[in-house]
Design a protein around this motif. Structure first.
Motif, mmCIF file in Angstrom:
data_model
loop_
_atom_site.group_PDB
_atom_site.id
_atom_site.type_symbol
_atom_site.label_atom_id
_atom_site.label_comp_id
_atom_site.label_asym_id
_atom_site.label_seq_id
_atom_site.Cartn_x
_atom_site.Cartn_y
_atom_site.Cartn_z
ATOM 1 N N UNK A 1 0.818 -1.212 0.000
ATOM 2 C CA UNK A 1 0.000 0.000 0.000
ATOM 3 C C UNK A 1 0.851 1.262 0.000
ATOM 4 N N UNK A 2 2.103 1.164 0.456
ATOM 5 C CA UNK A 2 2.962 2.344 0.577
ATOM 6 C C UNK A 2 3.919 2.507 -0.590
ATOM 7 N N UNK A 3 3.709 1.770 -1.675
ATOM 8 C CA UNK A 3 4.652 1.838 -2.792
ATOM 9 C C UNK A 3 4.623 3.188 -3.497
ATOM 10 N N UNK A 4 3.506 3.898 -3.460
ATOM 11 C CA UNK A 4 3.397 5.207 -4.117
ATOM 12 C C UNK A 4 3.359 6.353 -3.103
ATOM 13 N N UNK A 5 3.867 6.128 -1.921
ATOM 14 C CA UNK A 5 3.823 7.155 -0.892
ATOM 15 C C UNK A 5 2.562 7.053 -0.060
ATOM 16 N N UNK A 6 2.316 8.067 0.739
ATOM 17 C CA UNK A 6 1.173 8.055 1.650
ATOM 18 C C UNK A 6 0.744 9.498 1.905
ATOM 19 N N UNK A 7 -0.499 9.659 2.273
ATOM 20 C CA UNK A 7 -1.032 10.955 2.697
ATOM 21 C C UNK A 7 -1.312 10.868 4.192
ATOM 22 N N UNK A 8 -0.614 11.659 4.966
ATOM 23 C CA UNK A 8 -0.842 11.709 6.406
ATOM 24 C C UNK A 8 -1.943 12.694 6.742
ATOM 25 N N UNK A 9 -2.868 12.280 7.613
ATOM 26 C CA UNK A 9 -4.032 13.095 7.966
ATOM 27 C C UNK A 9 -4.059 13.277 9.475
ATOM 28 N N UNK A 10 -4.178 14.526 9.900
ATOM 29 C CA UNK A 10 -4.325 14.852 11.312
ATOM 30 C C UNK A 10 -5.750 15.345 11.538
ATOM 31 N N UNK A 11 -6.485 14.683 12.441
ATOM 32 C CA UNK A 11 -7.887 15.003 12.702
ATOM 33 C C UNK A 11 -7.989 16.092 13.753
ATOM 34 N N UNK A 12 -8.790 17.122 13.442
ATOM 35 C CA UNK A 12 -8.979 18.238 14.354
ATOM 36 C C UNK A 12 -10.466 18.527 14.507
ATOM 37 N N UNK A 13 -10.782 19.490 15.356
ATOM 38 C CA UNK A 13 -12.172 19.757 15.675
ATOM 39 C C UNK A 13 -12.933 20.374 14.513
ATOM 40 N N UNK A 14 -12.251 21.087 13.614
ATOM 41 C CA UNK A 14 -12.956 21.752 12.523
ATOM 42 C C UNK A 14 -12.368 21.486 11.148
ATOM 43 N N UNK A 15 -11.308 20.694 11.038
ATOM 44 C CA UNK A 15 -10.751 20.412 9.727
ATOM 45 C C UNK A 15 -9.842 19.196 9.793
ATOM 46 N N UNK A 16 -9.519 18.697 8.623
ATOM 47 C CA UNK A 16 -8.534 17.636 8.449
ATOM 48 C C UNK A 16 -7.298 18.247 7.815
ATOM 49 N N UNK A 17 -6.156 18.104 8.461
ATOM 50 C CA UNK A 17 -4.884 18.579 7.922
ATOM 51 C C UNK A 17 -4.181 17.410 7.254
ATOM 52 N N UNK A 18 -3.832 17.570 5.982
ATOM 53 C CA UNK A 18 -3.249 16.468 5.209
ATOM 54 C C UNK A 18 -2.010 16.956 4.479
ATOM 55 N N UNK A 19 -1.040 16.042 4.342
ATOM 56 C CA UNK A 19 0.183 16.341 3.597
ATOM 57 C C UNK A 19 0.637 15.057 2.913
ATOM 58 N N UNK A 20 1.017 15.193 1.671
ATOM 59 C CA UNK A 20 1.489 14.040 0.900
ATOM 60 C C UNK A 20 2.971 13.812 1.153
ATOM 61 N N UNK A 21 3.357 12.542 1.358
ATOM 62 C CA UNK A 21 4.746 12.158 1.580
ATOM 63 C C UNK A 21 5.164 11.175 0.500
ATOM 64 N N UNK A 22 6.433 11.264 0.080
ATOM 65 C CA UNK A 22 6.933 10.292 -0.883
ATOM 66 C C UNK A 22 7.351 9.022 -0.162
ATOM 67 N N UNK A 23 7.950 8.102 -0.900
ATOM 68 C CA UNK A 23 8.295 6.806 -0.303
ATOM 69 C C UNK A 23 9.385 6.918 0.751
ATOM 70 N N UNK A 24 10.155 8.019 0.742
ATOM 71 C CA UNK A 24 11.220 8.210 1.727
ATOM 72 C C UNK A 24 10.754 9.006 2.938
ATOM 73 N N UNK A 25 9.489 9.422 2.973
ATOM 74 C CA UNK A 25 8.986 10.197 4.090
ATOM 75 C C UNK A 25 9.165 11.681 3.953
ATOM 76 N N UNK A 26 9.500 12.169 2.750
ATOM 77 C CA UNK A 26 9.683 13.599 2.533
ATOM 78 C C UNK A 26 8.357 14.243 2.152
ATOM 79 N N UNK A 27 8.005 15.380 2.737
ATOM 80 C CA UNK A 27 6.779 16.079 2.331
ATOM 81 C C UNK A 27 6.898 16.570 0.885
ATOM 82 N N UNK A 28 5.819 16.382 0.136
ATOM 83 C CA UNK A 28 5.778 16.767 -1.274
ATOM 84 C C UNK A 28 4.679 17.804 -1.453
ATOM 85 N N UNK A 29 4.999 18.901 -2.138
ATOM 86 C CA UNK A 29 3.987 19.909 -2.420
ATOM 87 C C UNK A 29 3.633 20.721 -1.186
#
Length: 542
Positions: free
Chosen positions: A302-330
């Motif tokens: 499932x992690x071959x194309x990277x992952x999107x990390x999501x942090x759940x909050x009271x009024x929004x979802x914060x998301x950031x795309x990571x590559x396969x090495x764990x580097x933030x992209x975009x």
């Protein structure tokens, strides 16, 4: 570091095991609505009596008592209606038992906290792991009284649990309590009575494979025709053969409609529930069936194309795309929702936010979304947080359980894998290691954005901590950029960069010869030319 609790390993969340869709019963005739109300009230009274009998049995419930209850209900309805009623009764009793166990656990946690704080001197400061003493003698005195109240309450609940007694209200305890606070609930006496009666109706039937259109009690054809098997006391209201009543209204399921039609045509089991929305004055029907659980991908696949990390909050979802090495992209993304209105509005807001998140994941080509495995059941007690009422309301309003369940269900249809990670220290360590480095002149990185990076890296198996920056003298191509966030198994991770001829970065002086070769001279002598100069002889003239 010795005080940190162990971090659980990430895991792939299981897909949904069932499907539920809803459609509106439009253009109901007055006779149809009258029949639905009579059938719902009659079966609701039988369900109330059956629930009372089941609660009276307690822990002594057996197969013989269940069969006796079903025979008693069959004489006043039908065998299939009786089976649906007894099954719903067992589910409601089991749910009440689980709630009772959670209540016992909550009381025990509150009593433990109060006893600990009472044992400390007044004004004693607490630590990160344990709360301190109470702030004043007045508060200390009132907490001693509350301790006795909680101990008495715990004793009663434990006695009920050991005896097998549960307290259940068909229609809901909240609606029952609203009867004495109509002004607060913004209801009138007639409006409350209508909601109370509608909430206690029973119009749901379990499906059965091999029977006509998957259900013998409430039958819906692929064309949308709805027919109901009437109970024995109401058989004189039938307008079709075999004691059935056919509604004039048609049903059309838009969501998963073709899947439902294929299942109905194959006579596979489909459960139906008909209910009335008093606020809108509309009738609805729900269709539900079981599906085989989808095969989940292994975590590595499932992690071959990277992952999107999501942090759940009271009024929004914060998301950031990571590559396969764990580097933030975009750039980070935020998906907002408003949870200040009613339950239906909150559910719609969560669905819209998750839809935008999944569409963004498909656009990025990412096949995995990492979310926190949150559970605030033990965190929102008043004994733990004391006067932090707004904080308790904040964590109570976060849709943690519903959000993950709905995200898993919606992601199953899009082919995205949901990875659940341990939420311990993600906000703290994310802000510590990633908030400042990811900020820029035109981008402000929040604490929640940094937490989404921590969630994604934990799902990939990387440490949240960024690699230690080397001294300034060593930040060159001679020693290699050791702050690069590469995987440990990448070849040449610690080696210097390869030598590439030509202009380089400002950290390496350019090659004078190669630079001179591409530079245009400012003098005639230095101009390069491939032509050969030939000195012609002078012209002879007369």
């Amino acid at each position: 570091m010795a005080d940190l609790r162990p971090i659980a390993a990430p895991f792939v969340a299981l897909g949904p095991s069932g499907v539920a869709i809803r459609a509106r019963l439009k253009d109901l005739a007055p006779e149809d609505e009258k029949v639905l109300r009579l059938v719902g009230a009659h079966l609701g009274s039988l369900a109330s009596k059956d629930l009372k009998a089941r609660c009276a049995d307690g822990l002594e419930h057996s197969t013989e008592s269940w069969a006796a209850r079903k025979r008693h209900l069959t004489a006043q309805s039908s065998s299939r209606w009786a089976g649906s009623i007894t099954r719903a009764t067992h589910d409601q009793w089991a749910l009440a038992r689980r709630g009772q166990a959670a209540h016992v656990q909550s009381l025990e946690a509150g009593i433990t906290t109060i006893r600990h704080r009472l044992s400390l001197p007044v004004g004693h400061k607490g630590t990160k792991r344990a709360p301190g003493g109470y702030r004043s003698a007045h508060e200390w005195f009132h907490k001693t009284r509350r301790l006795h109240v909680l101990e008495d309450r715990l004793e009663r609940v434990r006695a009920d649990r050991e005896a097998g007694w549960v307290h259940v209200v068909r229609g809901g305890k909240r609606l029952l309590g609203a009867r004495h606070n109509l002004d607060t609930a913004q209801l009138t006496g007639a409006g409350w009575r209508e909601r109370w009666e509608a909430g206690r109706w029973f119009l749901q039937a379990d499906g059965e494979s091999g029977k006509g259109f998957g259900n013998e009690t409430v039958r819906i054809t692929p064309e949308g025709e709805v027919s109901i098997k009437l109970p024995a006391p109401l058989a004189d209201l039938a307008n079709a053969r075999h004691g059935r009543y056919v509604l004039a209204a048609k049903v059309r399921f838009r969501h998963r409609g073709q899947e439902w039609a294929d299942r109905v045509e194959a006579d596979r089991a489909v459960a139906y529930r008909i209910h009335y929305d008093t606020g809108r004055g509309r009738w609805y029907t729900d269709a539900a069936w079981q599906i085989p659980p989808a095969r989940t991908l292994p975590l590595e696949a499932a992690l071959t194309h990277g992952v999107i990390g999501v942090d759940t909050n009271a009024d929004h979802l914060a998301a950031w795309r990571l590559d396969t090495h764990g580097n933030p992209v975009g750039r980070p993304r935020r998906f907002f929702y408003d949870l200040s209105a009613g339950a239906q509005h909150r559910d719609a807001q969560v669905r819209h936010a998750l839809t935008r998140l999944l569409n963004w994941a498909k656009t990025c080509g990412v096949k995995a979304i990492a979310v926190e495995d949150l559970d605030f059941q033990a965190e929102k007690t008043r004994e733990k947080h004391g006067h932090k009422r707004r904080f308790r309301q904040l964590i109570s309003g976060m849709p943690t359980g519903r959000l993950r369940a709905r995200l898993t269900s919606m992601a199953d249809a899009t082919g995205v894998t949901i990875i659940a990670v341990d939420p311990a220290y993600t906000s703290k360590w994310g802000a510590q290691h990633w908030q400042k480095p990811m900020a820029g002149p035109t981008r402000k990185t929040t604490r929640h954005d940094a937490a989404s990076i921590a969630v994604g890296r934990r799902a990939q198996g990387h440490p949240i901590r960024r690699r230690t920056t080397p001294p300034r003298a060593h930040q060159s191509d001679v020693h290699g950029h050791r702050t690069v966030q590469a995987d440990r198994r990448v070849p040449g991770r610690e080696e210097p960069r390869p030598r590439i001829p030509g202009p380089r970065t400002r950290s390496v002086p350019p090659d004078a010869a190669s630079k001179r070769a591409t530079r245009t001279s400012k003098t005639v002598r230095g101009v390069r030319s491939d032509q050969v100069w030939v000195q012609d002889s002078l012209l002879l003239t007369d």
